[in-house]
Write an enzyme that holds these catalytic residues in place. Structure first.
Site: not given
Length: 343
Positions: A82, A182
């Site tokens: 990440k 989302v």
């Protein structure tokens, strides 16, 4: 100065943590490569106005570890990593900033591949791609949100089947927290399946849209924990399942898109003790990384939808094994992942 990477509670034998900066653009980024046993580390780039450097380190360590587990459980040939950029995504973005990030990734030589995440977009990734090939989620095909939402939906179906013994969602009440890309698509799928929605968000525009288009009931950001619902769906920030909120939840299922939903590992035990079925976040929300991985590796996409839908099957196996072994679903999911990536 006291070292705060190795001593950070979220440090988990990360292979590499890189601090990247560039004076002209003002880039201040941290890249964490957690594990590459299965392949190059892949995970999105988050841009956030962190209160401190230590907070950014904490976030990137936690998120990168989660990507290793997510990618492994999803059966992808990639490891976990990440990156985070310290800055305000609404005011600090420039092409030069993301070009500088691309140069930092290029120096890593492919150990880490980035994509969009909270605070970044496919458009931002296009500037990264101008300096490195180690980036995915580009162009019109870049948005992974619909696939994350699909995975959450099939995961919720599996949870409803296991916990409530039902093959449908007609009339079930879902308390959904967070109406981003989302969250809204997930809410739409739930509505189409017959569920009633109770939603919360800090974005008034998103709330109005959910009310107008989905017939959702709107409640305050804190009140979402107190509603009478069958499913609690956290789709915004992490750690919303904590000692204070868990005792307020009336839902029998937790199935949402947010990362790191449990504030601490022992909250998995608490969920089980309270009779709540928790769909481990890194299993249920893996649809997006599946999509990004297919794109980056040029894998034929005719099998991608089926791959995302297998999230439901994976969760069904996790639920069954948790019952058989008398353990929290979070523990079982960790073990499934570790069996794949640990050597």
């Amino acid at each position: 100065m006291t070292a705060f990477v190795f001593n950070e509670i979220n440090f988990d034998h990360h292979e590499q943590v890189v601090f990247a900066s560039e004076e002209k653009s003002g880039l201040k980024a941290i890249i964490a490569v957690h594990n590459t046993n299965l392949g190059p580390a892949m995970g999105g780039c988050r841009m956030w106005n962190y209160a401190s450097e230590a907070e950014a380190v904490r976030d990137v360590l936690r998120l990168s570890r989660g990507m290793t587990y997510k990618n492994a459980v999803a059966g992808l040939p990639i490891g976990g990593g990440k990156s985070v950029i310290i800055g305000n995504p609404k005011t600090d973005k420039t092409p030069a900033l993301f070009e500088a990030l691309g140069e930092a990734l290029e120096r890593l030589g492919g150990r880490y591949v980035t994509a969009e995440d909270v605070g970044t977009s496919p458009a931002d990734m296009a500037y990264v791609a101008g300096k490195t090939k180690y980036v995915a989620g580009l162009g019109d095909r870049g948005d992974p949100s619909p696939f994350t939402a699909l995975g959450c939906f099939v995961g919720a179906q599996a949870a409803v089947k296991h916990q409530l013994g039902r093959d449908d969602m007609d009339g079930l009440v879902v308390a959904l927290q967070g109406l981003g890309h989302v969250g809204f698509d997930y809410a739409r799928r739930l509505k189409e399946a017959g569920a009633k929605l109770i939603v919360s968000d800090i974005d008034e525009g998103a709330l109005k849209r959910a009310k107008d288009e989905l017939g959702a009931e709107v409640v305050g950001t804190d009140a979402i924990y107190d509603v009478a619902a069958d499913i609690y769906a956290p789709c915004a920030l992490g750690a919303t399942v904590n000692p204070d909120t868990l005792k307020r939840l009336k839902a029998k299922i937790i199935a949402g898109a947010a990362n790191n939903q449990l504030s601490t590992p022992d909250m998995g035990i608490a969920c089980r003790n309270q009779g709540i079925l928790y769909a481990p976040d890194f299993v249920i929300n893996a649809g997006g990384i599946i999509k990004v991985c297919y794109e980056y590796l040029n894998t034929p996409e005719d099998g991608m939808d089926a791959h995302v839908r297998r999230i439901g099957e994976t969760l069904a196996e996790v639920f069954a094994r948790a019952d058989a072994e008398g353990l929290p679903t979070s523990v079982i999911a960790d073990r499934v992942a570790e069996a794949k990536f640990k050597r």
